[in-house]
Scaffold this active site. Sequence first.
Site, PDB file in Angstrom:
ATOM      1  N   ALA A 173       0.828  -1.202   0.000  1.00  0.00           N
ATOM      2  CA  ALA A 173       0.000   0.000   0.000  1.00  0.00           C
ATOM      3  C   ALA A 173       0.865   1.257   0.000  1.00  0.00           C
ATOM      4  CB  ALA A 173      -0.928   0.014   1.216  1.00  0.00           C
ATOM      5  N   HIS A 174       2.191   1.072  -0.075  1.00  0.00           N
ATOM      6  CA  HIS A 174       3.131   2.198  -0.077  1.00  0.00           C
ATOM      7  C   HIS A 174       3.996   2.112  -1.324  1.00  0.00           C
ATOM      8  CE1 HIS A 174       3.033   1.778   4.618  1.00  0.00           C
ATOM      9  NE2 HIS A 174       1.898   2.253   4.131  1.00  0.00           N
ATOM     10  N   GLN A 175       3.929   3.129  -2.161  1.00  0.00           N
ATOM     11  CA  GLN A 175       4.750   3.160  -3.370  1.00  0.00           C
ATOM     12  C   GLN A 175       5.634   4.398  -3.344  1.00  0.00           C
ATOM     13  OE1 GLN A 175       0.972   3.312  -4.296  1.00  0.00           O
ATOM     14  NE2 GLN A 175       1.019   1.298  -3.330  1.00  0.00           N
TER      15      GLN A 175
END
Length: 742
Positions: free
Chosen positions: A672-674
């Site tokens: 969920a973290h890019q």
Amino acid sequence: MSTQQMDFFAPLASPLPPLPQGEVLSPSQWVTLMAVGDTIIPAISLSFSSEKRLVAEHEYDEAIAKVQSIIPASNNVEELAHKFLAESASTTPGLKELLQRTFCDYVRPEARKGICTILSALDTRAGCLLLTGSTTSFHLQPVHIRQQILQGWSQSYLPLLRGAVKGLGAIFRATWTKTSPTLPQVLGFPRAPVHGKPGKGFEYSFIQFPPGPEPETIETDVLIVGSGCGAGVCAKNLAEGGHRVLVVDKAYHFDPAHLPMSEADAGIHLFQNGGIEVSDDSSISVIAGSAWGGGGTVNWSASLQTQGFVRQEWADMGLPFFTSSEFQTSLDRVCHRMGVSADHVRHNKTNQVLLDGARKLGYNVKPVPQNTGGKSHYCGYCTLGCGAAEKQGPVVSWLPDAEKAGALFIEGFTADKILFENLNGAQVATGLKGTWQSRDTNGSVSGPDTTTRAVTIHAKRIIVSCGTLQSPLLLLRSGLTNPQIGRNLHLHPANIMGAVFPTPVLPWEGAILTAVVDSFQDLDGHGHGTKLEATSMLPSWFLPALPWTSGLDFKLRAAALRHMTGFISLVRDRDTGRVYPDPLDGRCRIAYSPSALDRKHALAGLEALAKICYVAGATEILTTTVGVPSFVRGDAVPGEDDQGINDPRFVAWLVEVRRKGLALPDASFASAHQMGTCRMGTSAKTSVVDPQGRVWGTEGLYVADASVFPSASGVNPMVTNMALSDWISRGVGRGMRGEARL
């Protein structure tokens, strides 16, 4: 109802756009596909003849008793248990329509082609013989034979078959958990949170364009492409600095009355690619917000500042700003605006398990500050949008501040390419071409009666804040050729673990992520390791991650969600991937596989999570790796002659977990973290933007979002993103002083 609970509220509907036109599958392929679905989510009943039953009578009776013991007390417990087990994929209302939308709009063309090839083969004698060992068409086989076929595929040495059952299984588990009418009743899962009350949102004004054949042209001082965490901070700062600011986004705004959305609708309205992107090798699923307000509309409120060792790492890369007092000032400033605090945190069962278990094991654990305006926000649905309007994301705080200072907004705007002029040998960004699509005549986004206009926006400065997956694609579409664009992708790959407790947990209640264990954050001596956190426990967010072994097993697992907690081992990844445009349609493609080192770190986190769950009293502990059985505690009462984590059966299970490891493709990861695809640096040879956020080789063009991170942040990236955007936008403002308006 406790004194902490308010009146239940039902959000307004958020109708979806019309279904795609045309058939993505042939009629015979649909028959085969739904036969696969009815194997993964089967009808389990004694009404079938004995040779067509999936389970024996005694197994059915045991399953009914187990489901009845879980269902909240009501007058129709027995009837509901039978309905739940009898429900199949093909009898679930809305499931096929969601499948059609998924296959038509969100499955990559070559993946869709591969699925169609398998479906067609399963309806031919030769194809069935090759794939199933029988000449009988797949859909004509009794369900127990179909189940044996899929079980065999999951262990096949052929990657095509293993990939097919993994991919199709995930799609059907996700669509069923989003559309099932019986699952919420079995779980006692309400449509909206029972804690809290509806909030009033900011009344936005959006620019509208009349119908017309010619492109519309407008001018502004600063154009911000995107409306997420970076964009909101930039808009506020520059509008309050006296500049004309225009914010554009392809998403549409939904006010709190429509939030939280249903799980089925939120994937379409609030997330990129229908809710999930999948890497090229299917090793990791990537969840990215695509809403008005970006990821800040759907994140979990976690507000952690950049840690010192990460700041030092970035400073050592030639970026001393990150260890300066200026960066700390930006961190504090954005936290202050959102009322970030841990003082009002109220932990739910999942986070309390993390706190209590870590304490018993001597792990370092601490509360996670929340951006909830200095208030308690006990809501587990915020990943579907915050109906209470308490989470201080861009939609609630930064963008309203910007509009009050004069900023203008356009929703429904797709950015095509940035325009440049060559001025005195410099490549100067002067504008943006895009396409605007209005809402329909009812003010919704579901009708066909919309207006579409080509729009050109001229600006003195352009700030790209489209997010890590989309910002590099816009730069590439605009003709920029720096080979670093899209590379250096970090994803914080996460692996999931679940635990079952003897009494109901109702894990969807309460704030999602309020505690973190950081004892394992530096496992290589260079700042790479894992953090242990809670995860969202909405049915369609957690249940599809569980490996499928049989139809009955999955249904019983789904029913047990009421008693479960879920956690993630979230890795600060050392190794990277890239994003690039699909050669056929230009959409985002992700080339990323969790490396051996990063998988090793994730495994260390899973082992620690298992120990936490054990000492917290879990009766069963589940991994999401294919082939790893769950650990069942047995009849021993925790605390009575209990050897703790030295229990020989538990130790033996951990040995098996370590032996199996997280080898691909059996292990599944999510992100969920890019971060990092337009990373900041000191040279165009190694980065995309300079230390001020300006794109190398251009004038007037900046990037301000998590894509500029020099490497993985190691914490939920919102606050770091905002602080860096605060710095970049203030620099842009200083550079514009004294310039004439367009």
